[in-house]
Structures are given as structure tokens and as C-alpha cells.
Design a protein around this motif. Structure first.
Motif, PDB file in Angstrom:
ATOM      1  N   VAL A 137       0.893  -1.266  -0.364  1.00  0.00           N
ATOM      2  CA  VAL A 137      -0.087  -0.099  -0.184  1.00  0.00           C
ATOM      3  C   VAL A 137       0.930   0.935  -0.465  1.00  0.00           C
ATOM      4  CG1 VAL A 137      -1.948   1.297   1.600  1.00  0.00           C
ATOM      5  CG2 VAL A 137      -1.404  -0.773   1.447  1.00  0.00           C
ATOM      6  N   HIS A 138       0.250   1.846  -0.702  1.00  0.00           N
ATOM      7  CA  HIS A 138       1.447   3.960  -0.993  1.00  0.00           C
ATOM      8  C   HIS A 138      -0.208   4.380   0.008  1.00  0.00           C
ATOM      9  CE1 HIS A 138       4.636   2.340  -3.446  1.00  0.00           C
ATOM     10  NE2 HIS A 138       3.931   1.708  -3.393  1.00  0.00           N
ATOM     11  N   VAL A 139       0.926   5.453   0.155  1.00  0.00           N
ATOM     12  CA  VAL A 139       0.015   6.795   0.974  1.00  0.00           C
ATOM     13  C   VAL A 139       0.391   8.060   0.627  1.00  0.00           C
ATOM     14  CG1 VAL A 139      -1.528   8.242   3.025  1.00  0.00           C
ATOM     15  CG2 VAL A 139      -0.690   5.423   2.997  1.00  0.00           C
ATOM     16  N   LEU A 140      -0.711   8.834  -0.464  1.00  0.00           N
ATOM     17  CA  LEU A 140      -0.159  10.130  -0.546  1.00  0.00           C
ATOM     18  C   LEU A 140      -0.654  10.987  -0.215  1.00  0.00           C
ATOM     19  CD1 LEU A 140       1.175  11.676  -2.884  1.00  0.00           C
ATOM     20  CD2 LEU A 140      -1.193  11.756  -4.172  1.00  0.00           C
ATOM     21  N   VAL A 141      -0.027  11.656   0.736  1.00  0.00           N
ATOM     22  CA  VAL A 141      -0.254  12.354   1.719  1.00  0.00           C
ATOM     23  C   VAL A 141      -0.941  13.922   1.616  1.00  0.00           C
ATOM     24  CG1 VAL A 141       0.220  13.487   3.931  1.00  0.00           C
ATOM     25  CG2 VAL A 141       0.312  11.659   3.583  1.00  0.00           C
ATOM     26  N   PHE A 142      -2.438  14.960   1.268  1.00  0.00           N
ATOM     27  CA  PHE A 142      -2.550  16.348   1.490  1.00  0.00           C
ATOM     28  C   PHE A 142      -2.460  16.639   2.394  1.00  0.00           C
ATOM     29  CE2 PHE A 142      -3.366  16.053  -3.580  1.00  0.00           C
ATOM     30  CZ  PHE A 142      -2.944  14.525  -3.483  1.00  0.00           C
ATOM     31  N   LYS A 147      -3.937  22.513  -0.618  1.00  0.00           N
ATOM     32  CA  LYS A 147      -3.361  21.125  -1.963  1.00  0.00           C
ATOM     33  C   LYS A 147      -5.144  20.478  -1.555  1.00  0.00           C
ATOM     34  CE  LYS A 147       1.206  20.708   0.648  1.00  0.00           C
ATOM     35  NZ  LYS A 147       1.844  20.378   1.696  1.00  0.00           N
ATOM     36  N   VAL A 148      -5.632  19.792  -0.737  1.00  0.00           N
ATOM     37  CA  VAL A 148      -6.509  19.538  -0.869  1.00  0.00           C
ATOM     38  C   VAL A 148      -8.220  20.035  -1.792  1.00  0.00           C
ATOM     39  CG1 VAL A 148      -8.554  18.303  -0.735  1.00  0.00           C
ATOM     40  CG2 VAL A 148      -6.302  18.325   1.037  1.00  0.00           C
ATOM     41  N   SER A 149      -7.603  21.203  -2.076  1.00  0.00           N
ATOM     42  CA  SER A 149      -8.776  21.688  -2.710  1.00  0.00           C
ATOM     43  C   SER A 149      -8.393  22.006  -4.776  1.00  0.00           C
ATOM     44  CB  SER A 149      -9.285  23.433  -2.180  1.00  0.00           C
ATOM     45  OG  SER A 149      -9.642  23.703  -1.279  1.00  0.00           O
ATOM     46  N   ALA A 150      -6.855  22.438  -4.355  1.00  0.00           N
ATOM     47  CA  ALA A 150      -5.727  22.931  -6.158  1.00  0.00           C
ATOM     48  C   ALA A 150      -6.518  20.881  -6.804  1.00  0.00           C
ATOM     49  CB  ALA A 150      -4.442  23.161  -5.508  1.00  0.00           C
ATOM     50  N   PHE A 151      -6.194  19.933  -5.628  1.00  0.00           N
ATOM     51  CA  PHE A 151      -6.028  18.819  -6.687  1.00  0.00           C
ATOM     52  C   PHE A 151      -7.769  18.477  -7.169  1.00  0.00           C
ATOM     53  CE2 PHE A 151      -7.537  14.683  -6.796  1.00  0.00           C
ATOM     54  CZ  PHE A 151      -6.380  14.087  -6.967  1.00  0.00           C
ATOM     55  N   PRO A 213      -9.221  19.580   5.357  1.00  0.00           N
ATOM     56  CA  PRO A 213      -7.891  19.977   5.422  1.00  0.00           C
ATOM     57  C   PRO A 213      -6.509  18.927   5.350  1.00  0.00           C
ATOM     58  CG  PRO A 213      -9.232  20.447   7.098  1.00  0.00           C
ATOM     59  CD  PRO A 213     -10.038  19.695   6.641  1.00  0.00           C
ATOM     60  N   VAL A 214      -7.292  17.536   5.271  1.00  0.00           N
ATOM     61  CA  VAL A 214      -6.124  16.712   4.892  1.00  0.00           C
ATOM     62  C   VAL A 214      -6.992  15.771   4.040  1.00  0.00           C
ATOM     63  CG1 VAL A 214      -4.803  14.750   5.626  1.00  0.00           C
ATOM     64  CG2 VAL A 214      -4.672  16.803   7.355  1.00  0.00           C
ATOM     65  N   ALA A 215      -6.107  15.306   2.645  1.00  0.00           N
ATOM     66  CA  ALA A 215      -6.514  13.902   2.364  1.00  0.00           C
ATOM     67  C   ALA A 215      -5.431  12.742   2.916  1.00  0.00           C
ATOM     68  CB  ALA A 215      -6.740  14.253   0.878  1.00  0.00           C
ATOM     69  N   LEU A 216      -5.946  11.561   2.537  1.00  0.00           N
ATOM     70  CA  LEU A 216      -4.623  10.459   2.531  1.00  0.00           C
ATOM     71  C   LEU A 216      -5.076   9.638   1.046  1.00  0.00           C
ATOM     72  CD1 LEU A 216      -4.257   9.857   5.877  1.00  0.00           C
ATOM     73  CD2 LEU A 216      -3.425  11.073   4.957  1.00  0.00           C
ATOM     74  N   TYR A 217      -4.303   9.567   0.123  1.00  0.00           N
ATOM     75  CA  TYR A 217      -4.813   8.622  -1.105  1.00  0.00           C
ATOM     76  C   TYR A 217      -3.764   7.384  -0.290  1.00  0.00           C
ATOM     77  CZ  TYR A 217      -5.217   6.529  -5.662  1.00  0.00           C
ATOM     78  OH  TYR A 217      -5.853   5.917  -6.424  1.00  0.00           O
ATOM     79  N   PHE A 218      -4.678   6.201  -0.401  1.00  0.00           N
ATOM     80  CA  PHE A 218      -4.653   4.831  -0.438  1.00  0.00           C
ATOM     81  C   PHE A 218      -4.646   3.914  -1.823  1.00  0.00           C
ATOM     82  CE2 PHE A 218      -3.794   4.534   4.172  1.00  0.00           C
ATOM     83  CZ  PHE A 218      -5.009   5.524   5.249  1.00  0.00           C
ATOM     84  N   TYR A 219      -3.440   3.516  -1.692  1.00  0.00           N
ATOM     85  CA  TYR A 219      -3.235   3.671  -3.981  1.00  0.00           C
ATOM     86  C   TYR A 219      -2.028   1.564  -3.035  1.00  0.00           C
ATOM     87  CZ  TYR A 219       0.395   5.761  -4.602  1.00  0.00           C
ATOM     88  OH  TYR A 219       1.508   6.366  -5.256  1.00  0.00           O
ATOM     89  N   ALA A 220      -2.551   1.173  -4.518  1.00  0.00           N
ATOM     90  CA  ALA A 220      -1.325   0.214  -3.471  1.00  0.00           C
ATOM     91  C   ALA A 220      -0.884  -0.455  -5.472  1.00  0.00           C
ATOM     92  CB  ALA A 220      -1.831  -1.340  -3.358  1.00  0.00           C
ATOM     93  N   TYR A 270       1.216  13.854  -9.604  1.00  0.00           N
ATOM     94  CA  TYR A 270       1.018  14.066  -7.920  1.00  0.00           C
ATOM     95  C   TYR A 270       2.133  12.877  -7.828  1.00  0.00           C
ATOM     96  CZ  TYR A 270      -3.106  17.329  -8.671  1.00  0.00           C
ATOM     97  OH  TYR A 270      -3.520  17.570  -9.006  1.00  0.00           O
ATOM     98  N   GLY A 271       3.103  12.264  -8.621  1.00  0.00           N
ATOM     99  CA  GLY A 271       3.077  11.201  -7.668  1.00  0.00           C
ATOM    100  C   GLY A 271       3.250  10.230  -7.674  1.00  0.00           C
ATOM    101  N   ILE A 272       1.854   9.935  -7.890  1.00  0.00           N
ATOM    102  CA  ILE A 272       1.669   8.953  -7.698  1.00  0.00           C
ATOM    103  C   ILE A 272       1.976   7.320  -8.903  1.00  0.00           C
ATOM    104  CG2 ILE A 272      -0.504   7.342  -7.648  1.00  0.00           C
ATOM    105  CD1 ILE A 272      -2.450   9.930  -7.901  1.00  0.00           C
ATOM    106  N   LYS A 273       2.782   6.069  -7.538  1.00  0.00           N
ATOM    107  CA  LYS A 273       3.510   5.215  -8.320  1.00  0.00           C
ATOM    108  C   LYS A 273       2.656   4.469  -9.222  1.00  0.00           C
ATOM    109  CE  LYS A 273       6.775   6.547  -4.612  1.00  0.00           C
ATOM    110  NZ  LYS A 273       5.609   6.584  -3.386  1.00  0.00           N
TER     111      LYS A 273
END
Ligand SMILES: Cc1cc2nc3c(=O)[nH]c(=O)nc-3n(C[C@H](O)[C@H](O)[C@H](O)COP(=O)(O)O)c2cc1C
Length: 305
Positions: A137-142, A147-151, A213-220, A270-273
Motif C-alpha cells: 500500500v502507498h499513501v499520498l498525503v495532502f 493542496k486538497v482544494s487544488a487537487f 484540511p487533509v486528504a490521504l490517498y491509499f492505493y496499491a 501527483y507522484g502516484i507511483k
């Protein structure tokens, strides 16, 4: 042979200290790779493991003599921690209370979430089980509202060029491949969602991720079990709740950024690998709203056999 993941393709190395081992066999009973065996009352490494040591660490964690060390596959004795006492752990009642208190929060105070709390959430989420260790699992932290709104804004621009995905002609082509339920879902949910996201964004309202205020994207990765990022995100959600934060999953972005060149470019930005069969955003922040009741929810069915 070893089970491949994106992080490692090696087998775990089992180091058995025979001076400490009392041949109790607990390690053998918990090793479902059959990497360990007991012969003539003596524990030894098997020459017929199922896959080769996965480095789940169970043998190392159960050994009362600390006679087993696992190394490799991103695991070592440095990862061992003391088990908290039962008294310190949540009771069923306190866990259920936490679950009843949780609501999906879409209205957040304009207050940042302290970075120590993000660390705590990530620490808790990393205790999640995974299909195969080590977790892929990878986590991208906003970590800020900006940063969240811009995304979200960028995603809406991206969606403008993806509307063909919910067009009548595309759904007609896909009907025999996707089946009835998917087509109904696209018509009744995905299409209105896409148009609502972009239309509201044009009007200045972000209903993609609600300016959290925060978003965490969990992907694999393609190696991982698709459930892994979802389970980890659920752990993160509950950890955030225990810290007095509000959360909401955002499942709508992930499927749109998987397939095709434009999606790859968006991910790269966004550096999503990796593209990932499943993935989810978790929105976090201090809730602006307070619910006065909780609600009992039900599964579609529970059949006891
Ligand atoms: C997999 C998943 C995806 C979700 N995606 C979204 C979403 O994109 N936007 C949103 O506002 N809520 C989303 N939610 C939140 C659900 O709408 C919410 O859980 C549901 O309405 C029940 O409310 P509750 O969580 O307060 O019990 C998602 C929830 C899950 C489990």
C-alpha cells in the motif's frame, strides 16, 4: 521461489537459534507457509515450504524464547514491539461507541490538522492486515486545505475531458461487457456525479473533497490484493475518529485515474507511483457539524450456515 511484490521478490530468511529454542513447536503451528517443521521433537526449517517464507513474522512474534529472527522482505527484529496489555486495549463497548459516534463528515472547520495527528493516523493504519506481507500500500498525503482544494480543481479540469466515459455511446458499447448493474450504476450515479463535480466546481463549490484540511490517498500496486488499500484506509478512518477528527471516504476519484495515457499523466503529476485495482481517498479534518443521533445500519444479508 518467493511471492513477488513491488517492494521485494526475495524470501524471508528464518534464523533459528538452537541454543535458545526449546522445541515447543509454537512457531511450527503458526507458520502457514510450512517453512518450519518439527522432526523427532526438534524444530527445523522445512525443505518444502509452500511459497518460501513471506516474512509475516508470526514465528518470531510467538516464540516465548525469542529464538527466531526473520530478516528480509522488509522485516527485521527492529519491527518488534511489546504487546499492550488487555486492560489498555479497547473493550468491545468502547470500540462500538467509537463506531456509533463516527459519521461521514463533509463539513470541516477551516482549521489545519496537526502533523503529529497525521503521523498517528498513519502509524495506526500501518497495523492493517495485508493480503501478503510486506504491504504494497502507498499513501499520498495532502496535508493542507490548499493542496486538497487544488487537487479537486485539477481533477475537475481532468474530468471535463473524461466525460466520454459516461456518455450514452460508451455505456451502450460497454453494456454487454459490464453487465446490467454497472450500466445502471453509471447512469444513476457515476454520470450525475461527474456532471455535479464539474458543474459545482464551476460555481465555486468543491463537492469532490469538500476542501478538507487533509486528504490521504491509499492505493496499491498490481501485485497487491485489491482490498489492501481499502482496509488500511478504514484503519486510518477509525484512528482519526479516535483522535477527535471527522472523516469521509472519497471513492469517486480513484477509478477515473487508472486507465489510459491521460490518466497516467495525471497520476505522474501527483507522484502516484502505480495504477491500482482499488484505491480510496480519506478526507480528514475537524468537524464543523455535530450529529445528535447515531444510526443502526444493516448488511444486505447475513446468512448463517
Ligand atoms: C467506498 C466508499 C466510497 C465513498 N465515497 C464517497 C464519496 O466519493 N463522496 C462522499 O461524499 N462520500 C463517500 N462515501 C461516504 C458514504 O457516502 C457514507 O459512508 C454513507 O453515506 C453512510 O454515511 P455514514 O458514513 O455517516 O454512515 C464513501 C464511502 C465508502 C465506504
Amino acid at each position: 521461489m518467493a511471492i513477488p511484490t513491488s517492494r521485494t521478490k526475495e524470501r524471508g530468511r528464518i534464523i533459528l537459534n538452537k541454543d535458545l529454542c526449546n522445541d515447543c513447536g509454537l512457531c511450527v503451528s503458526v507458520c502457514k507457509d510450512f517453512s518450519l517443521t518439527i522432526e523427532n521433537g526438534k524444530v527445523k526449517q522445512s525443505d518444502k515450504p509452500l511459497f518460501g517464507c513471506l516474512a509475516c513474522g508470526h514465528c518470531m512474534m510467538i516464540c516465548p524464547q525469542k529464538a527466531i529472527t526473520i530478516e528480509g522482505r522488509c522485516t527485521s527484529t527492529d519491527d518488534l514491539i511489546d504487546i499492550p496489555s488487555k486492560e489498555e486495549a479497547a473493550s468491545y463497548k468502547s470500540m462500538l461507541n467509537l463506531l456509533y459516534r463516527r459519521r461521514s463528515i463533509r463539513e470541516f472547520k477551516d482549521v489545519p490538522v496537526e502533523s503529529e495527528l497525521i503521523d498517528k493516523i498513519l502509524e495506526a493504519a500501518q497495523t492493517a492486515p495485508m493480503g501478503l506481507p510486506p504491504s504494497d500500500v502507498h499513501v499520498l498525503v495532502f496535508d493542507s486545505k490548499e493542496k486538497v482544494s487544488a487537487f479537486a480543481e485539477d481533477f475537475c479540469h481532468y474530468l471535463e475531458n473524461m466525460k466520454w466515459f459516461v456518455s450514452k455511446w460508451f455505456l451502450t458499447i460497454m453494456r454487454p461487457i459490464w453487465g446490467k448493474a454497472n450500466t445502471e450504476l453509471f447512469k444513476g450515479f457515476v454520470r450525475p456525479c461527474v456532471y455535479a463535480y464539474t458543474d459545482y466546481m464551476m460555481k465555486g463549490e468543491n463537492i469532490v473533497n469538500y476542501d478538507a484540511p487533509v486528504a490521504l490517498y491509499f492505493y496499491a500496486t498490481p501485485y497487491s490484493d485489491p482490498a489492501d488499500p481499502l482496509i488500511a484506509a478504514t484503519y486510518a478512518m477509525l484512528a482519526a475518529e479516535s483522535l477527535g477528527l471527522g472523516t469521509c471516504f472519497n471513492g469517486a476519484v480513484h477509478p477515473f485515474i487508472q486507465n489510459g495515457k491521460v490518466a497516467r499523466l495525471f497520476r505522474e503529476k501527483y507522484g502516484i507511483k502505480h495504477k491500482s485495482r482499488e484505491g480510496i481517498f480519506l478526507l480528514i479534518g475537524y468537524p464543523k457539524v455535530k450529529y445528535t443521533a447515531s444510526i443502526k445500519r444493516t448488511f444486505a444479508s447475513i446468512d448463517r450456515i
